[in-house]
Design a protein around this motif. Structure first.
Motif, mmCIF file in Angstrom:
data_model
loop_
_atom_site.group_PDB
_atom_site.id
_atom_site.type_symbol
_atom_site.label_atom_id
_atom_site.label_comp_id
_atom_site.label_asym_id
_atom_site.label_seq_id
_atom_site.Cartn_x
_atom_site.Cartn_y
_atom_site.Cartn_z
ATOM 1 N N GLY A 627 0.803 -1.237 0.000
ATOM 2 C CA GLY A 627 0.000 0.000 0.000
ATOM 3 C C GLY A 627 0.819 1.262 0.000
ATOM 4 O O GLY A 627 0.274 2.356 0.173
ATOM 5 N N VAL A 629 2.694 4.539 -1.177
ATOM 6 C CA VAL A 629 2.463 5.497 -2.266
ATOM 7 C C VAL A 629 3.516 6.593 -2.186
ATOM 8 O O VAL A 629 4.147 6.812 -1.138
ATOM 9 C CB VAL A 629 1.051 6.119 -2.189
ATOM 10 C CG1 VAL A 629 -0.014 5.062 -2.387
ATOM 11 C CG2 VAL A 629 0.853 6.856 -0.878
ATOM 12 N N LEU A 631 3.974 10.779 -3.195
ATOM 13 C CA LEU A 631 3.403 12.060 -3.627
ATOM 14 C C LEU A 631 4.516 12.890 -4.229
ATOM 15 O O LEU A 631 5.547 13.130 -3.584
ATOM 16 C CB LEU A 631 2.774 12.803 -2.444
ATOM 17 C CG LEU A 631 1.606 12.103 -1.738
ATOM 18 C CD1 LEU A 631 1.120 12.941 -0.572
ATOM 19 C CD2 LEU A 631 0.462 11.845 -2.705
ATOM 20 N N ILE A 674 -0.266 11.588 -7.116
ATOM 21 C CA ILE A 674 0.040 10.277 -6.543
ATOM 22 C C ILE A 674 0.722 9.402 -7.596
ATOM 23 O O ILE A 674 0.247 9.303 -8.740
ATOM 24 C CB ILE A 674 -1.244 9.585 -6.037
ATOM 25 C CG1 ILE A 674 -1.860 10.399 -4.896
ATOM 26 C CG2 ILE A 674 -0.950 8.168 -5.574
ATOM 27 C CD1 ILE A 674 -3.157 9.813 -4.388
ATOM 28 N N GLY A 676 1.923 5.534 -8.097
ATOM 29 C CA GLY A 676 1.862 4.177 -7.556
ATOM 30 C C GLY A 676 3.229 3.484 -7.643
ATOM 31 O O GLY A 676 3.810 3.384 -8.730
ATOM 32 N N LYS A 678 5.726 0.086 -6.374
ATOM 33 C CA LYS A 678 5.688 -1.321 -5.932
ATOM 34 C C LYS A 678 6.866 -1.518 -4.977
ATOM 35 O O LYS A 678 7.993 -1.804 -5.394
ATOM 36 C CB LYS A 678 5.759 -2.272 -7.113
ATOM 37 C CG LYS A 678 4.575 -2.149 -8.060
ATOM 38 C CD LYS A 678 4.648 -3.172 -9.169
ATOM 39 C CE LYS A 678 3.463 -3.030 -10.106
ATOM 40 N NZ LYS A 678 2.175 -3.272 -9.444
ATOM 41 N N ILE A 700 6.988 9.902 0.652
ATOM 42 C CA ILE A 700 6.671 8.467 0.585
ATOM 43 C C ILE A 700 5.921 8.098 1.858
ATOM 44 O O ILE A 700 6.387 8.395 2.973
ATOM 45 C CB ILE A 700 7.954 7.630 0.441
ATOM 46 C CG1 ILE A 700 8.672 8.012 -0.858
ATOM 47 C CG2 ILE A 700 7.627 6.143 0.470
ATOM 48 C CD1 ILE A 700 10.013 7.320 -1.030
ATOM 49 N N LYS A 701 4.768 7.470 1.692
ATOM 50 C CA LYS A 701 3.943 7.073 2.819
ATOM 51 C C LYS A 701 3.745 5.552 2.786
ATOM 52 O O LYS A 701 3.304 5.009 1.777
ATOM 53 C CB LYS A 701 2.589 7.778 2.764
ATOM 54 C CG LYS A 701 2.702 9.290 2.928
ATOM 55 C CD LYS A 701 1.336 9.937 2.996
ATOM 56 C CE LYS A 701 1.481 11.436 3.209
ATOM 57 N NZ LYS A 701 0.150 12.107 3.329
ATOM 58 N N ASN A 754 -1.863 1.178 -3.302
ATOM 59 C CA ASN A 754 -0.682 1.901 -3.761
ATOM 60 C C ASN A 754 -0.996 2.892 -4.872
ATOM 61 O O ASN A 754 -0.094 3.473 -5.464
ATOM 62 C CB ASN A 754 0.377 0.921 -4.245
ATOM 63 C CG ASN A 754 -0.077 0.160 -5.481
ATOM 64 O OD1 ASN A 754 -1.254 0.150 -5.812
ATOM 65 N ND2 ASN A 754 0.878 -0.500 -6.151
ATOM 66 N N GLY A 755 -2.287 3.092 -5.190
ATOM 67 C CA GLY A 755 -2.687 4.049 -6.202
ATOM 68 C C GLY A 755 -2.936 3.460 -7.558
ATOM 69 O O GLY A 755 -3.405 4.162 -8.467
ATOM 70 N N ASP A 756 -2.641 2.205 -7.801
ATOM 71 C CA ASP A 756 -2.927 1.589 -9.095
ATOM 72 C C ASP A 756 -4.428 1.478 -9.295
ATOM 73 O O ASP A 756 -5.191 1.284 -8.347
ATOM 74 C CB ASP A 756 -2.296 0.199 -9.170
ATOM 75 C CG ASP A 756 -0.784 0.285 -9.285
ATOM 76 O OD1 ASP A 756 -0.287 1.389 -9.607
ATOM 77 O OD2 ASP A 756 -0.109 -0.731 -9.042
ATOM 78 N N ARG A 776 -8.321 -0.240 -2.097
ATOM 79 C CA ARG A 776 -8.795 0.914 -1.349
ATOM 80 C C ARG A 776 -10.305 1.073 -1.496
ATOM 81 O O ARG A 776 -11.014 1.319 -0.540
ATOM 82 C CB ARG A 776 -8.106 2.187 -1.856
ATOM 83 C CG ARG A 776 -6.704 2.360 -1.319
ATOM 84 C CD ARG A 776 -6.196 3.728 -1.662
ATOM 85 N NE ARG A 776 -4.905 3.973 -1.023
ATOM 86 C CZ ARG A 776 -4.255 5.126 -1.103
ATOM 87 N NH1 ARG A 776 -4.774 6.109 -1.792
ATOM 88 N NH2 ARG A 776 -3.100 5.275 -0.506
#
Length: 805
Positions: A627, A629, A631, A674, A676, A678, A700-701, A754-756, A776
């Motif tokens: 998860g 991500v 920014l 954002i 994504g 891996k 990075i979160k 992860n934004g995908d 999500r």
């Protein structure tokens, strides 16, 4: 009984007003407003309205009726209480009379301060008329002053007798119509026609017959006047409201004129007669009071006096440069100078040598010019119009000098005054004066301008002498005005870049210091100067458009001799470049489930996410790398912003829906985007394609282990549900109540932690959600409904059109 008496008096008043006279018996003084009924007050208002009197003229109306001032104020209050004051509002004065000079008294109105003005443009009021039209001016007699010594007693006067000393008694006695007062225990005493001093002597002599102490000197007598009587005065002739008026016995000629409105348009202000017993006893001139404050002939009126306002004989108009332009009345024998004195004299700008006049002759008008010296003997005629002109707005001895001198301005022209004398009078030339050429603007005989040029240096040295004339204007030019403003420009890595004024012998090092010095990032190896090309002959093969030169600064930040002694020229432009080896700190941030979360500085251009994760101590045990991500800022620098804006405009031009354009613009121009990542692949293979280079501002979160899935959109019960990798996509939908009727099923999509983002078109038959972890959210869009026309086959008779029904 009093009400019946008042009604009888009031009916008599109304009948007298209908006959154009106002005559009230003396008993009207005894009228009490408190005893009047509302109908009686309305009748009074009707009478005032017929006479075109306003609420402010209630006191005048009361004085005409012989009502006291106290009762008049009560009457005004009663009128307001009954809301009758609105009926007594007029925008014009009571009477309208022609002045005989083309001015209508109806055209007179008032300023807010009560001063009279003429509505008609260019028309003048009659001098003295403001005494009777000014609302702030009154001639009401003073009833509280001591009794005048020459006041003569008559019927209805009240006499107060006070005996004090060994004997004390008071009497309030009224003079009877026969002229007697009746003293108790003595009898009638005749006082009619006596002055107060004469009446006191006669009354004291009669009282001494019963009070012995008066002759002995131990008893005293004081005689005074109480309430005064009313008198009736007739105003005739050229007055605004002629008629018979009941006035207090202390009223004068001016009081009578004021209550009647004064002379009308044809009335004289200087020939007002008082007739008593068929003979003239006084002749009153209002101009004596207006100009000198003289009220000598303003005598106290007596009962049955006649005030006659005669028509004017001579009226002239004076306008122009006098202090009080107006229409003036003149007596036979008075001259133009007398009228000028009435007007307050000339103004400061008046042309006094000649006065222009227009006179009415037997058949036509004629123009007359009166010399100023003859104004004291010039005879007036009625209808004359005199105009005092202003002096010319020009100078007889003026010369001026402007430009590069210490004291520019206007100067007096003296005999045989030269240009050198004027320059010396102006305290000389300034240092920046151009000595090669100056000009003189000179008026020719026909008042057209001409230009004379001269050599300033020759004039100052005395080699050339130029005599000045009236209205000459000398201009001394400045060197700074005759050339373009010189400046130099410095840009780049200096503390205060911009334009600076050029000065002679200005060096490159001076300009760097004026710009506040170099910044830390300035390159010491590259300083570039560009210079304009001047005085070059045209060569079609020469393509050079500027001179460019580069300098180097020493490592100790001091200028080399070349820089220190390099002279600048006007319009040089200096550029200070940035050092290629100078970098400012670039910071990134890592948050969440790492050992040492926080902000880190990038130490290499090739630092990756794996390097940052290593510096942060690695992941914690509860971390959920799937998860993670990143920014990243939308714009790193200005060039990125311009490039992305250009790409966006090209893309927007292909879109037809303005809503899509707005949404795309808002999405792209967000502060952060954002990305994504891996993280599992990055940890497994550092330096791989998933391991991105870090940039300034990256965040990075890394979250904790996610255990829920959120459903949004067109399902009956959007909610969060527990994640189970063995549950199919369709099972999650059933857990939310299923699709709504508006759901667009094949457009559903999944946003992973992860934004995908992945579409869910083929997921309805899969056994589980694709991906390695909980999503999500699931999003289920709504159907788009379009209004479509029914398809019709074209008719044979009208190809291309649907068949008719």
């Amino acid at each position: 009984m009093k009400k019946i008496l008042f009604v009888h008096i009031f009916l008599c008043l109304c009948s007298m007003v209908a006959q154009a006279q106002v005559s009230v018996p003396t008993q009207a003084q005894q009228v009490k407003v408190d005893d009047l009924t509302d109908d009686q007050v309305r009748q009074i208002v009707d009478e005032m309205r017929k006479n075109k009197m306003t609420l402010d003229q209630v006191n005048i109306y009361a004085s005409q009726k012989g009502i006291s001032a106290t009762e008049a104020n009560k009457l005004k209050t009663r009128i307001k209480d009954l809301n009758l004051d609105k009926e007594l509002v007029f925008t014009k004065p009571p009477e309208s009379h022609s002045t005989g000079r083309g001015i209508n008294m109806e055209e007179m109105t008032y300023e807010s301060d009560g001063r009279e003005k003429s509505v008609a443009t260019g028309q003048k009021h009659i001098f003295g008329a403001e005494l009777f039209s000014n609302r702030n001016l009154t001639f009401e007699p003073n009833l509280r002053m001591p009794t005048p010594p020459n006041y003569r007693l008559a019927a209805s006067d009240e006499i107060l007798i006070d005996v004090y000393g060994y004997s004390e008694v008071q009497h309030n006695l009224t003079v009877s119509p026969e002229g007697y007062i009746r003293i108790p225990n003595i009898g009638p005493v005749y006082v009619n026609g006596l002055t107060m001093s004469e009446a006191k002597n006669r009354i004291t002599k009669q009282l001494a017959t019963i009070y012995n102490g008066i002759n002995a000197g131990n008893t005293f007598v004081q005689v005074s006047l109480g309430s005064i009587r009313s008198i009736q005065v007739l105003l005739i002739g050229e007055v605004v409201r002629p008629g018979t008026y009941t006035l207090p016995s202390l009223a004068s000629i001016a009081n009578a004129l004021y209550v009647s409105g004064g002379p009308n348009g044809n009335g004289s202000f200087r020939d007002i007669q008082v007739l008593r017993g068929g003979s003239q006893v006084a002749r009153f001139d209002l101009y004596d009071f207006i100009t000198n404050g003289d009220l000598t002939n303003n005598i106290i009126l007596q009962d049955q006096d006649i005030v006659k306002v005669n028509p004017y004989k001579i009226r002239v108009e004076l306008e122009g440069q006098v202090k009080r332009p107006a229409i003036f009345e003149a007596k036979p024998g008075e001259t133009l100078q007398t009228i000028i004195n009435y007007a307050g004299g000339f103004t400061d700008k008046a042309y006094r040598d000649q006065i222009r006049a227009t006179r009415i002759a037997a058949r036509e008008r004629q123009i007359i010019t009166v010399p100023g010296a003859s104004a004291g003997s010039f005879e007036l005629r009625s209808g004359d119009q005199y105009f005092v002109d202003a002096i010319l707005d020009r100078f007889s001895n003026r010369v001026s000098i402007t430009g590069a001198i210490f004291h520019p301005g206007d100067y007096a022209l003296e005999p045989d005054m030269s240009l050198a004398d004027l320059i010396k009078r102006a305290d000389g030339l300034m240092e920046v004066a151009s000595l090669s050429r100056g000009i003189i603007r000179r008026l020719q005989d026909d008042y057209t301008q001409s230009i004379l040029n001269f050599n300033v240096k020759d004039v100052i040295s005395g080699q050339e002498k130029i005599l000045l004339r009236r209205e000459d204007s000398v201009v001394i030019f400045s060197k700074l005005q005759l050339r373009e403003k010189f400046n130099v420009k410095i840009s780049g890595l200096v503390n205060n870049p911009g334009y600076f004024d050029y000065a002679d012998s200005m060096k490159l090092e001076d300009l760097i210091l004026m710009a506040g010095g170099l910044k830390e990032a300035a390159s010491l190896k590259r300083l570039e100067i560009s210079r304009r090309l001047r005085g070059k002959e045209y060569d079609p093969n020469d393509t050079a458009i500027a001179i460019v030169q580069q300098f180097e600064i020493r490592s100790d930040l001091r200028s080399t001799p070349e820089v220190a002694h390099f002279l600048l020229e006007p319009f040089d432009e200096i550029s200070v470049r940035k050092s290629p080896t100078y970098y400012e700190q670039s910071n990134v941030e890592i948050n969440g489930e790492v050992v040492y979360a926080g902000t880190y500085s990038i130490n290499s251009n090739k630092e990756r996410i794996s390097d940052l994760l290593r510096r942060a101590g690695g992941l914690k045990s509860a971390a959920y790398p799937e998860g993670a991500v990143m920014l990243r800022k939308t714009f790193v620098n200005e060039s990125d912003s311009v490039l992305l804006s250009y790409k966006l405009e090209v893309y927007n031009n292909k879109l037809k829906d303005s809503t899509d354009v707005s949404k795309t613009r808002s999405d792209i121009f967000q502060k952060d985007q954002i990305i994504g990542i891996k993280l599992n692949e990055i940890i497994r293979s550092p330096g791989s394609k998933y391991d991105l280079y870090l940039e300034e501002g990256d965040v990075i979160k890394i979250p904790k282990q996610l255990q829920t899935v959120q459903l949004f959109g067109e399902v009956y019960f959007p909610k969060k549900v527990r994640f189970d990798k063995n549950i199919r996509f369709r099972d999650y939908i059933r857990g939310a109540g299923g699709f709504t009727t508006n759901a667009l099923k094949r457009r559903s999509y999944i946003v992973y932690a992860n934004g995908d983002v992945k579409g869910a078109r083929k997921l309805f038959f899969s056994t589980a959600i694709p991906g390695s972890g909980p999503a999500r959210r699931f999003t289920f869009p709504k159907k788009e409904r379009k209004n479509r026309l029914p398809h019709r086959k074209p008719s044979a008779s009208r190809p291309g059109l649907p068949p008719s029904r």
